[in-house]
Each structure stands twice: as C-alpha cells, then as structure tokens.
Design a protein around this motif. Structure first.
Motif, mmCIF file in Angstrom:
data_model
loop_
_atom_site.group_PDB
_atom_site.id
_atom_site.type_symbol
_atom_site.label_atom_id
_atom_site.label_comp_id
_atom_site.label_asym_id
_atom_site.label_seq_id
_atom_site.Cartn_x
_atom_site.Cartn_y
_atom_site.Cartn_z
ATOM 1 N N LYS A 125 0.818 -1.196 0.000
ATOM 2 C CA LYS A 125 0.000 0.000 0.000
ATOM 3 C C LYS A 125 0.863 1.262 0.000
ATOM 4 C CE LYS A 125 -4.098 -1.875 2.134
ATOM 5 N NZ LYS A 125 -5.043 -1.794 3.229
ATOM 6 N N ARG A 126 1.968 1.226 0.762
ATOM 7 C CA ARG A 126 2.820 2.415 0.823
ATOM 8 C C ARG A 126 3.479 2.688 -0.524
ATOM 9 N NH1 ARG A 126 6.631 2.321 5.915
ATOM 10 N NH2 ARG A 126 6.769 0.149 5.353
ATOM 11 N N LEU A 127 3.875 1.615 -1.232
ATOM 12 C CA LEU A 127 4.502 1.801 -2.537
ATOM 13 C C LEU A 127 3.527 2.478 -3.494
ATOM 14 C CD1 LEU A 127 6.823 1.319 -4.530
ATOM 15 C CD2 LEU A 127 5.788 -0.882 -5.041
ATOM 16 N N LYS A 128 2.304 1.981 -3.558
ATOM 17 C CA LYS A 128 1.308 2.586 -4.441
ATOM 18 C C LYS A 128 0.996 4.013 -4.018
ATOM 19 C CE LYS A 128 -0.942 -1.565 -6.121
ATOM 20 N NZ LYS A 128 -2.210 -2.305 -6.240
ATOM 21 N N ALA A 129 0.912 4.239 -2.722
ATOM 22 C CA ALA A 129 0.625 5.584 -2.222
ATOM 23 C C ALA A 129 1.753 6.551 -2.563
ATOM 24 C CB ALA A 129 0.398 5.551 -0.715
ATOM 25 N N THR A 139 -5.629 -1.285 -16.486
ATOM 26 C CA THR A 139 -6.174 0.066 -16.552
ATOM 27 C C THR A 139 -5.003 1.036 -16.696
ATOM 28 O OG1 THR A 139 -6.039 0.440 -14.167
ATOM 29 C CG2 THR A 139 -8.077 -0.587 -15.008
ATOM 30 N N PRO A 140 -5.267 2.245 -17.162
ATOM 31 C CA PRO A 140 -4.185 3.231 -17.205
ATOM 32 C C PRO A 140 -3.544 3.444 -15.835
ATOM 33 C CG PRO A 140 -6.028 4.012 -18.507
ATOM 34 C CD PRO A 140 -6.494 2.763 -17.798
ATOM 35 N N GLU A 141 -4.359 3.420 -14.776
ATOM 36 C CA GLU A 141 -3.822 3.604 -13.424
ATOM 37 C C GLU A 141 -2.859 2.485 -13.049
ATOM 38 O OE1 GLU A 141 -7.055 3.734 -14.202
ATOM 39 O OE2 GLU A 141 -7.879 5.606 -13.425
ATOM 40 N N GLU A 142 -3.201 1.253 -13.396
ATOM 41 C CA GLU A 142 -2.316 0.115 -13.092
ATOM 42 C C GLU A 142 -1.007 0.228 -13.869
ATOM 43 O OE1 GLU A 142 -5.624 -3.357 -12.155
ATOM 44 O OE2 GLU A 142 -5.067 -2.956 -14.234
ATOM 45 N N LYS A 143 -1.102 0.599 -15.129
ATOM 46 C CA LYS A 143 0.103 0.754 -15.950
ATOM 47 C C LYS A 143 0.993 1.866 -15.395
ATOM 48 C CE LYS A 143 -1.685 -0.699 -20.451
ATOM 49 N NZ LYS A 143 -1.938 -0.257 -21.832
ATOM 50 N N LEU A 144 0.369 2.983 -15.045
ATOM 51 C CA LEU A 144 1.138 4.116 -14.527
ATOM 52 C C LEU A 144 1.757 3.802 -13.173
ATOM 53 C CD1 LEU A 144 -1.330 6.902 -15.633
ATOM 54 C CD2 LEU A 144 1.049 6.686 -16.397
ATOM 55 N N THR A 145 1.016 3.119 -12.319
ATOM 56 C CA THR A 145 1.570 2.724 -11.017
ATOM 57 C C THR A 145 2.775 1.829 -11.215
ATOM 58 O OG1 THR A 145 -0.598 2.923 -9.972
ATOM 59 C CG2 THR A 145 1.042 1.591 -8.812
ATOM 60 N N PHE A 146 2.660 0.875 -12.125
ATOM 61 C CA PHE A 146 3.755 -0.029 -12.469
ATOM 62 C C PHE A 146 4.976 0.769 -12.932
ATOM 63 C CE2 PHE A 146 5.710 -2.401 -16.081
ATOM 64 C CZ PHE A 146 6.186 -3.523 -15.410
ATOM 65 N N LEU A 147 4.757 1.687 -13.875
ATOM 66 C CA LEU A 147 5.880 2.450 -14.424
ATOM 67 C C LEU A 147 6.527 3.357 -13.380
ATOM 68 C CD1 LEU A 147 4.511 3.432 -17.947
ATOM 69 C CD2 LEU A 147 6.389 1.845 -17.420
ATOM 70 N N PHE A 148 5.735 4.129 -12.652
ATOM 71 C CA PHE A 148 6.330 5.045 -11.679
ATOM 72 C C PHE A 148 7.030 4.289 -10.549
ATOM 73 C CE2 PHE A 148 3.509 8.366 -13.550
ATOM 74 C CZ PHE A 148 4.495 9.290 -13.825
ATOM 75 N N ALA A 149 6.519 3.125 -10.173
ATOM 76 C CA ALA A 149 7.191 2.317 -9.147
ATOM 77 C C ALA A 149 8.532 1.803 -9.674
ATOM 78 C CB ALA A 149 6.297 1.156 -8.714
ATOM 79 N N ILE A 150 8.558 1.373 -10.925
ATOM 80 C CA ILE A 150 9.822 0.920 -11.537
ATOM 81 C C ILE A 150 10.807 2.084 -11.615
ATOM 82 C CG2 ILE A 150 10.861 0.094 -13.691
ATOM 83 C CD1 ILE A 150 9.252 -2.183 -13.026
ATOM 84 N N VAL A 180 3.517 6.723 -5.214
ATOM 85 C CA VAL A 180 3.505 7.158 -6.615
ATOM 86 C C VAL A 180 2.123 7.668 -7.046
ATOM 87 C CG1 VAL A 180 5.426 5.665 -7.261
ATOM 88 C CG2 VAL A 180 3.084 4.826 -7.532
ATOM 89 N N LYS A 181 1.160 7.659 -6.142
ATOM 90 C CA LYS A 181 -0.206 8.054 -6.486
ATOM 91 C C LYS A 181 -0.316 9.469 -7.064
ATOM 92 C CE LYS A 181 -4.941 8.076 -5.005
ATOM 93 N NZ LYS A 181 -5.922 7.505 -4.151
ATOM 94 N N PRO A 182 0.357 10.484 -6.507
ATOM 95 C CA PRO A 182 0.224 11.833 -7.096
ATOM 96 C C PRO A 182 0.646 11.869 -8.569
ATOM 97 C CG PRO A 182 1.271 11.958 -4.944
ATOM 98 C CD PRO A 182 1.188 10.506 -5.292
ATOM 99 N N GLN A 183 1.748 11.208 -8.903
ATOM 100 C CA GLN A 183 2.210 11.177 -10.288
ATOM 101 C C GLN A 183 1.220 10.427 -11.171
ATOM 102 O OE1 GLN A 183 4.048 10.220 -7.654
ATOM 103 N NE2 GLN A 183 5.907 11.420 -7.654
ATOM 104 N N VAL A 184 0.680 9.332 -10.648
ATOM 105 C CA VAL A 184 -0.277 8.527 -11.406
ATOM 106 C C VAL A 184 -1.516 9.360 -11.731
ATOM 107 C CG1 VAL A 184 -1.843 6.537 -11.279
ATOM 108 C CG2 VAL A 184 0.544 6.301 -10.548
ATOM 109 N N GLU A 185 -2.018 10.090 -10.751
ATOM 110 C CA GLU A 185 -3.223 10.902 -10.980
ATOM 111 C C GLU A 185 -2.982 11.986 -12.028
ATOM 112 O OE1 GLU A 185 -6.377 10.375 -9.883
ATOM 113 O OE2 GLU A 185 -5.521 8.515 -9.120
ATOM 114 N N LEU A 186 -1.844 12.646 -11.959
ATOM 115 C CA LEU A 186 -1.523 13.680 -12.947
ATOM 116 C C LEU A 186 -1.352 13.078 -14.340
ATOM 117 C CD1 LEU A 186 1.003 15.837 -10.905
ATOM 118 C CD2 LEU A 186 -1.278 16.536 -11.664
ATOM 119 N N ALA A 187 -0.658 11.966 -14.423
ATOM 120 C CA ALA A 187 -0.418 11.323 -15.720
ATOM 121 C C ALA A 187 -1.718 10.798 -16.311
ATOM 122 C CB ALA A 187 0.606 10.202 -15.572
#
Length: 129
Positions: free
Chosen positions: A1-5, A68-79, A7-14
């Motif tokens: 949960k912390r990892l996703k949290a 979903t775009p959110e899942e893809k973006l979360t994956f990318l920003f976490a990487i 990168v969440k701001p970047q994911v929302e903007l993207a």
C-alpha cells in the motif's frame, strides 16, 4: 500500500494527461509500459528487488492480461522510483550503467517518459494558457 501511495500523485496527474488525449505522451507511455513489461516478464529479472511490494506489483502486473491506465502508470512510476533509488544508493561505476543489464536503455527511456510527462503537465496546467 505504501509503494502505491508513494507514486499516487504522479499517477493521478499522468492519468489526466492520457484522458486529455496527449498523443505524444500516450505513445511514450505505451512504449515504456511494453518495454518494462517485457523486461520483467521473467521473475529472475526482479527476484532481488526491494521492497517486496515492488516484486508483488510487478508480478501482478505481468500476470494480468488487461490493465487500466492507473495500473500501468503505477507499475511504471514504481519501476522508475526503483531505478532512481538503485542508482543513487551505493557505488555505481560507469561500466555498470551501460552493461549487459541494459541500464543505458532503461535510463534513456525513463528520462524520455519523464520529459514528456513534465512537458505535458506544463502545457495542461499552465495558468497562463
């Protein structure tokens, strides 16, 4: 949960940029997602990643057919965050970055993605427009 949290701001903007139909960003987004999805298709390529949440995120993303775009973006920003942390922590010699692990390609793709992301943000959220 912390990892996703984290990168969440970047994911929302993207996500907003994708919704706004920014074709240049969509193109690099799709290329980056496919590249990293293929790179981590073999669990051997991420078995030593820390934290375990990153390993789980990669495994779940790679194992799913629809994203979903959110899942893809979360994956990318976490990487991307993992690459940044790996690069800035510990000793790194120039020959390691351009080694057979393809870090040169990885950093170029990450930088291209982030450059496009920031340019799209500037265009979408510029109060002077």
């Amino acid at each position: 949960k912390r990892l996703k949290a984290s990168v969440k701001p970047q994911v929302e903007l993207a996500k907003d940029i994708i919704i706004d139909n920014n074709e240049e960003f969509k193109d690099i987004f799709d290329k980056a997602f496919e590249h990293f999805k293929n790179r981590y298709d073999d669990e051997e390529n991420y078995k030593d990643f820390k934290p375990n949440a990153l390993k789980l995120l990669i495994k779940n993303t790679i194992g799913s057919l629809d994203h979903t775009p959110e899942e893809k973006l979360t994956f990318l920003f976490a990487i991307f965050k993992g690459f940044r942390n790996n690069y800035f922590h510990g000793e790194k010699l120039p020959n390691i970055i351009s080694s057979d692990k393809n870090y040169d390609t990885e950093f170029k793709l990450i930088n291209k993605f982030l450059k496009c992301f920031f340019e799209a943000l500037k265009k979408n959220y510029n109060p002077l427009n």
